[in-house]
Design a protein around this motif. Structure first.
Motif, short mmCIF file in Angstrom:
data_model
loop_
_atom_site.label_atom_id
_atom_site.label_comp_id
_atom_site.label_asym_id
_atom_site.label_seq_id
_atom_site.Cartn_x
_atom_site.Cartn_y
_atom_site.Cartn_z
N CYS A 9 37.16 45.40 33.77
CA CYS A 9 37.65 44.15 34.34
C CYS A 9 37.86 43.14 33.22
O CYS A 9 37.11 43.12 32.25
N ALA A 22 33.13 47.25 35.36
CA ALA A 22 33.00 46.79 36.74
C ALA A 22 31.53 46.90 37.15
O ALA A 22 30.81 47.81 36.72
N ASP A 30 36.60 37.94 42.55
CA ASP A 30 36.32 38.93 41.51
C ASP A 30 36.14 40.36 42.04
O ASP A 30 35.38 41.15 41.49
N GLN A 31 36.85 40.68 43.12
CA GLN A 31 36.84 42.02 43.68
C GLN A 31 38.26 42.39 44.12
O GLN A 31 39.06 41.51 44.41
N ILE A 68 36.77 47.89 43.83
CA ILE A 68 36.26 47.55 42.50
C ILE A 68 35.61 46.17 42.58
O ILE A 68 36.23 45.21 43.00
N ASP A 69 34.36 46.10 42.15
CA ASP A 69 33.62 44.85 42.11
C ASP A 69 33.49 44.42 40.67
O ASP A 69 32.81 45.09 39.87
N CYS A 70 34.14 43.34 40.30
CA CYS A 70 34.16 42.84 38.91
C CYS A 70 33.23 41.65 38.70
O CYS A 70 33.33 40.97 37.68
N ALA A 111 42.24 44.57 36.40
CA ALA A 111 41.35 45.74 36.35
C ALA A 111 42.13 46.97 35.92
O ALA A 111 43.27 47.17 36.33
#
Length: 171
Positions: free
Chosen positions: A79, A32, A140-141, A168-170, A88
């Protein structure tokens, strides 16, 4: 009779099968970009003392065996995929593992340290018309701010409520 072409074909088929077992699309698995506190502003425990903290646990008390508030650097997230195919896997101190799949309000949670088997936890608000506990609205988060009953096969040593608060930032 095995010809070089037949052997090559069988070898290629075996490699494809192994790749499928290893996790199709695993080329896209990545760390991530960041793990931070939930951006929802929701308080997931009975007190506001963990507002602004990552919260992962179950029960009533802050401890290694109940509610933990790990630092972002102590939590890892892997991720896979992007957009509607995002998934995730989150690993936190004291044995916590969480699996999330894009669009779902159901999380798979387990804790090997506490002998809590992997189980699906439904975070959906069934009686309230409020934002969802697992927010997938940012590309994507994912943002989790959930409090829900623990799975029925987990022991009832306390309130049995699961609390999760993390972003979570992917990207």
């Amino acid at each position: 009779m095995n010809t070089p072409r037949t052997t090559l074909g069988r070898t290629a088929a075996a490699l494809v099968a192994v790749a499928a077992l290893a996790g199709c699309g695993s080329d896209d698995t990545r760390d991530a970009a960041s793990v931070t506190t939930s951006t929802s502003g929701a308080i997931v425990t009975d007190t506001s003392t963990d507002l602004g903290s990552i919260v992962i646990g179950w029960g009533d008390a802050h401890s290694d065996t109940e509610i933990t508030t790990p630092k972002p650097d102590d939590v890892t997230a892997q991720c896979a995929g992007h957009g509607d195919d995002l998934a995730a896997d989150i690993t936190a101190p004291h044995g916590w593992n969480i699996h999330a799949v894009h669009g779902s309000q159901i999380l798979t949670v387990e804790n090997a340290d506490l002998n809590l088997p992997a189980a699906d936890i439904d975070t959906t608000h069934h009686f309230l018309d409020v934002p969802q506990s697992v927010d997938w609205s940012e590309p994507d988060q994912l943002d989790i701010a959930a409090t829900t009953d623990a799975p029925t096969d987990w022991p009832r040593t306390h309130s049995g409520r699961v609390q999760l608060s993390i972003h979570i930032d992917c990207r």
